[in-house]
Scaffold this motif. Structure first.
Motif, PDB file in Angstrom:
ATOM      1  N   THR A  12       0.849  -1.199   0.000  1.00  0.00           N
ATOM      2  CA  THR A  12       0.000   0.000   0.000  1.00  0.00           C
ATOM      3  C   THR A  12       0.881   1.243   0.000  1.00  0.00           C
ATOM      4  OG1 THR A  12      -1.823  -1.122   1.148  1.00  0.00           O
ATOM      5  CG2 THR A  12      -1.811   1.275   1.213  1.00  0.00           C
ATOM      6  N   ASP A 221      -5.014  -2.614   1.152  1.00  0.00           N
ATOM      7  CA  ASP A 221      -5.060  -3.451  -0.056  1.00  0.00           C
ATOM      8  C   ASP A 221      -5.566  -4.860   0.176  1.00  0.00           C
ATOM      9  OD1 ASP A 221      -2.418  -5.561  -0.333  1.00  0.00           O
ATOM     10  OD2 ASP A 221      -2.340  -4.053   1.239  1.00  0.00           O
ATOM     11  N   ASN A 222      -5.568  -5.342   1.437  1.00  0.00           N
ATOM     12  CA  ASN A 222      -5.819  -6.779   1.631  1.00  0.00           C
ATOM     13  C   ASN A 222      -6.774  -7.028   2.798  1.00  0.00           C
ATOM     14  OD1 ASN A 222      -5.500  -9.640   1.369  1.00  0.00           O
ATOM     15  ND2 ASN A 222      -3.401  -9.346   0.683  1.00  0.00           N
ATOM     16  N   CYS A 237      -9.048   1.768  -1.297  1.00  0.00           N
ATOM     17  CA  CYS A 237      -8.277   0.600  -1.720  1.00  0.00           C
ATOM     18  C   CYS A 237      -7.355   1.009  -2.856  1.00  0.00           C
ATOM     19  CB  CYS A 237      -9.196  -0.531  -2.175  1.00  0.00           C
ATOM     20  SG  CYS A 237      -8.300  -2.042  -2.651  1.00  0.00           S
ATOM     21  N   GLY A 241      -5.036  -3.630  -4.986  1.00  0.00           N
ATOM     22  CA  GLY A 241      -5.683  -4.329  -3.892  1.00  0.00           C
ATOM     23  C   GLY A 241      -6.564  -5.476  -4.351  1.00  0.00           C
TER      24      GLY A 241
END
Length: 271
Positions: A12, A221-222, A237, A241
């Protein structure tokens, strides 16, 4: 106006070369100059982000903060003052540890200030070097020496997504202790206390600072970023992502982590 930015690090804020791009640095410093709190919100230890804080002008600053261990700890940057922790019981971590070791996983166990790793391999050393330094490699398949430590989280290296899903299902059905189970970096399954996630932690920090959820922007992102993206006033995001994170976000950046995604969000919504 957003008064606090909670931002994931790996995939990120950090580019794939493990560095903060110049445009990200400039945008963050400009936001901080306007009185906005920039808070790294990471699965890692607060001790591993000190060089990042230095780059951003936040090292050892009073009233600036890091959230670590997926919400397991809130730490003020000045003198690394720990404000809150959400540790896991030793017996639960030990049972998870024995499960991971029995299946040949590379296992990471985080105490408040140390990282211990079992079954590490060359690929994992390459990935974590520059992200997580000064870990202790353990040879004996036991963690009994950590019985008196404050245990923040335990993670397994499982590079195949289906393996991570199977492991999550196995743990959910065989453990009575409720846990926050997340995936990160397309390689880890992470286990925290149910009271520890990035969303709960950033809202608690906001309460301490008198900042409302609507005044918080969260960038990630996750899966381990999902709680803060869902609970912040604005969830962002990055372009690289996961699709399910994009679906939950209020904004998706046009560029990825290698091209200043964090700067894009800051410039659009704050600067």
């Amino acid at each position: 106006m957003y008064k606090l930015i909670a931002c994931d690090l790996d995939e990120t804020l950090l580019a794939d070369n493990k560095q903060i791009t110049l445009d990200n640095q400039q945008a963050i410093k400009a936001a901080v100059a306007r009185g906005v709190h920039f808070v790294p919100n990471t699965g890692r230890s607060f001790l591993t982000v000190q060089h990042n804080l230095k780059q951003l002008g936040l090292l050892q600053q009073k009233n600036e903060f890091v959230i670590s261990y997926n919400g397991g700890a809130i730490v003020e940057n000045y003198q690394n003052r720990v404000l809150q922790t959400q540790p896991m019981p030793f017996e639960v971590v030990k049972q998870l540890f024995e499960l991971g070791i029995s299946q040949g996983c590379c296992v990471h166990v985080y105490t408040l200030d140390r990282l211990y790793i079992w079954n590490i391999n060359a690929a994992e050393i390459s990935y974590i070097t520059g992200r997580v330094n000064n870990w202790s490699e353990c040879q004996r398949p036991t963690m009994d020496f950590l019985k008196s430590a404050e245990l923040m989280k335990i993670i397994f290296l499982l590079p195949v997504e289906e393996q991570r899903k199977q492991m999550r299902q196995q743990v959910q059905t065989s453990f009575a202790y409720p846990m926050n189970i997340t995936f990160s970096s397309d390689r880890y399954i992470e286990f925290n206390s149910i009271t520890a996630d990035k969303g709960q932690a950033v809202l608690e920090l906001g309460r301490r600072l008198g900042i409302k959820p609507a005044e918080i922007m969260a960038i990630g992102d996750n899966g381990n970023d999902l709680p803060m993206i869902e609970q912040a006033g604005l969830g962002v995001c990055v372009a690289n992502g996961k699709e399910f994170v994009k679906q939950a976000a209020g904004y998706i950046t046009q560029v990825d982590n290698n091209h200043g995604a964090v700067a894009e969000a800051i410039e659009k919504f704050i600067l």
